[in-house]
Design a protein around this motif. Structure first.
Motif, PDB file in Angstrom:
ATOM      1  N   UNK A 124       0.787  -1.174  -0.112  1.00 14.32           N
ATOM      2  CA  UNK A 124       0.220  -0.113  -0.006  1.00 14.32           C
ATOM      3  C   UNK A 124       0.897   1.203   0.084  1.00 14.32           C
ATOM      4  N   UNK A 125       0.317   2.361  -0.308  1.00 17.41           N
ATOM      5  CA  UNK A 125       0.944   3.662  -0.257  1.00 17.41           C
ATOM      6  C   UNK A 125       0.619   4.449   0.999  1.00 17.41           C
ATOM      7  N   UNK A 126       1.242   4.813   1.923  1.00 17.34           N
ATOM      8  CA  UNK A 126       0.623   5.542   2.969  1.00 17.34           C
ATOM      9  C   UNK A 126       1.283   6.953   3.248  1.00 17.34           C
ATOM     10  N   UNK A 127       0.168   7.796   3.447  1.00 14.73           N
ATOM     11  CA  UNK A 127       0.695   9.253   3.854  1.00 14.73           C
ATOM     12  C   UNK A 127      -0.156   9.679   4.679  1.00 14.73           C
ATOM     13  N   UNK A 128       0.516  10.724   5.618  1.00 14.07           N
ATOM     14  CA  UNK A 128      -0.150  11.521   6.679  1.00 14.07           C
ATOM     15  C   UNK A 128      -1.181  12.223   5.840  1.00 14.07           C
ATOM     16  N   UNK A 129      -2.389  12.338   6.494  1.00 15.33           N
ATOM     17  CA  UNK A 129      -3.619  13.048   5.687  1.00 15.33           C
ATOM     18  C   UNK A 129      -3.202  14.330   4.796  1.00 15.33           C
ATOM     19  N   UNK A 130      -2.605  15.507   5.466  1.00 15.41           N
ATOM     20  CA  UNK A 130      -2.321  16.417   4.720  1.00 15.41           C
ATOM     21  C   UNK A 130      -1.400  16.486   3.529  1.00 15.41           C
ATOM     22  N   UNK A 131      -0.410  15.443   3.578  1.00 15.55           N
ATOM     23  CA  UNK A 131       0.668  15.278   2.683  1.00 15.55           C
ATOM     24  C   UNK A 131       0.172  14.413   1.556  1.00 15.55           C
ATOM     25  N   UNK A 132      -1.098  13.802   1.824  1.00 17.04           N
ATOM     26  CA  UNK A 132      -1.585  13.054   0.512  1.00 17.04           C
ATOM     27  C   UNK A 132      -2.019  14.260  -0.621  1.00 17.04           C
ATOM     28  N   UNK A 133      -2.467  15.224  -0.095  1.00 18.90           N
ATOM     29  CA  UNK A 133      -2.761  16.306  -1.088  1.00 18.90           C
ATOM     30  C   UNK A 133      -1.572  16.729  -2.076  1.00 18.90           C
ATOM     31  N   UNK A 134      -0.555  16.985  -1.345  1.00 19.94           N
ATOM     32  CA  UNK A 134       0.688  17.207  -2.126  1.00 19.94           C
ATOM     33  C   UNK A 134       1.058  16.382  -3.517  1.00 19.94           C
ATOM     34  N   UNK A 135       0.954  15.154  -3.141  1.00 18.63           N
ATOM     35  CA  UNK A 135       0.808  13.969  -3.985  1.00 18.63           C
ATOM     36  C   UNK A 135      -0.116  13.989  -5.289  1.00 18.63           C
ATOM     37  N   UNK A 136      -1.220  14.353  -4.703  1.00 15.92           N
ATOM     38  CA  UNK A 136      -2.482  14.114  -5.751  1.00 15.92           C
ATOM     39  C   UNK A 136      -2.405  15.334  -6.575  1.00 15.92           C
ATOM     40  N   UNK A 137      -1.974  16.635  -5.833  1.00 19.91           N
ATOM     41  CA  UNK A 137      -1.799  17.859  -6.682  1.00 19.91           C
ATOM     42  C   UNK A 137      -0.716  17.750  -7.933  1.00 19.91           C
ATOM     43  N   UNK A 138       0.397  16.954  -7.437  1.00 18.50           N
ATOM     44  CA  UNK A 138       1.430  16.921  -8.258  1.00 18.50           C
ATOM     45  C   UNK A 138       1.117  16.025  -9.501  1.00 18.50           C
TER      46      UNK A 138
END
Length: 215
Positions: A124-138
């Motif tokens: 699985x790919x795991x991110x702290x909640x706020x950081x997931x937004x960075x990756x999605x935006x990128x």
């Protein structure tokens, strides 16, 4: 069968704290099989211990977490989970691009970290909640990763540290205290940052960093 883990962090006290937390929270689930404090030690430890997951700090002596992943054994099944105090967009995106399966910040609790390690070991790919937004935006194109990398590549690691603190509103004196350097050195780094980024003031720097989600 427990998940074999290597903990890589250049701060010994924090590293030992993580290992103790994993022993307490992940008994029977996580087994720490090694530790390292810099890139060279990490590469050799990972090669000999063959862990399932490496808990990897982003900023390390010798080239950083990305360098550890770059030098990792090709074809190995080891997965990397970044555990960092930094929540800056360029660190998150750069580390994921470098090969990490996840990125969590050091505010995470012991049980949450054990869960993240287990999930990463399963693919699985795991991110702290706020950081997931960075990756999605990128990936969605909201953040121009190429521009972020190109601009930041002009700065040394120390200049990046000074840049981020100044952009967050720290005074020169506060930056000097935070980084254990003189105010004169802060001024020198700041002048270099503004010159390299072709900016003329702290206000412009703050806007530049905010636009790139570096704060």
């Amino acid at each position: 069968m427990s998940v074999k883990v290597v903990v890589v962090d250049d701060h010994g006290m924090f590293r030992r704290g993580v290992m103790a937390e994993l022993a307490a929270s992940g008994a029977g689930v996580v087994d720490v099989v090694g530790e390292a404090e810099d890139v060279d030690t990490a590469v050799s430890t990972i090669a000999s211990a063959a862990p399932d997951v490496v808990l990897l700090d982003v900023h390390l002596p010798g080239g950083g977490g990305v360098e550890v992943m770059r030098r990792g054994a090709p074809g190995a099944d080891t997965r990397y989970l970044a555990l960092s105090v930094s929540d800056a967009a360029e660190d998150v995106i750069g580390t994921i691009r470098g090969g990490a399966r996840g990125y969590v910040t050091k505010t995470i609790t012991g049980p949450e970290l054990v869960d993240a390690i287990t999930r990463v070991s399963e693919g699985d790919a795991v991110f702290s909640p706020r950081l997931a937004g960075f990756v999605l935006d990128a990936f969605a194109g909201s953040i121009d990763v190429a521009d972020v990398d190109e601009d930041l590549d002009r700065l040394t690691e120390r200049e990046r540290e000074v840049m981020r603190l100044i952009a967050r509103g720290y005074s020169y004196k506060e930056v000097a205290k935070e980084l254990f350097i003189s105010i004169k050195t802060v001024e020198t780094h700041m002048s270099s940052v503004l010159r390299k980024l072709q900016l003329s003031s702290r206000h412009e720097l703050t806007r530049w960093a905010s636009d790139r989600r570096l704060l």
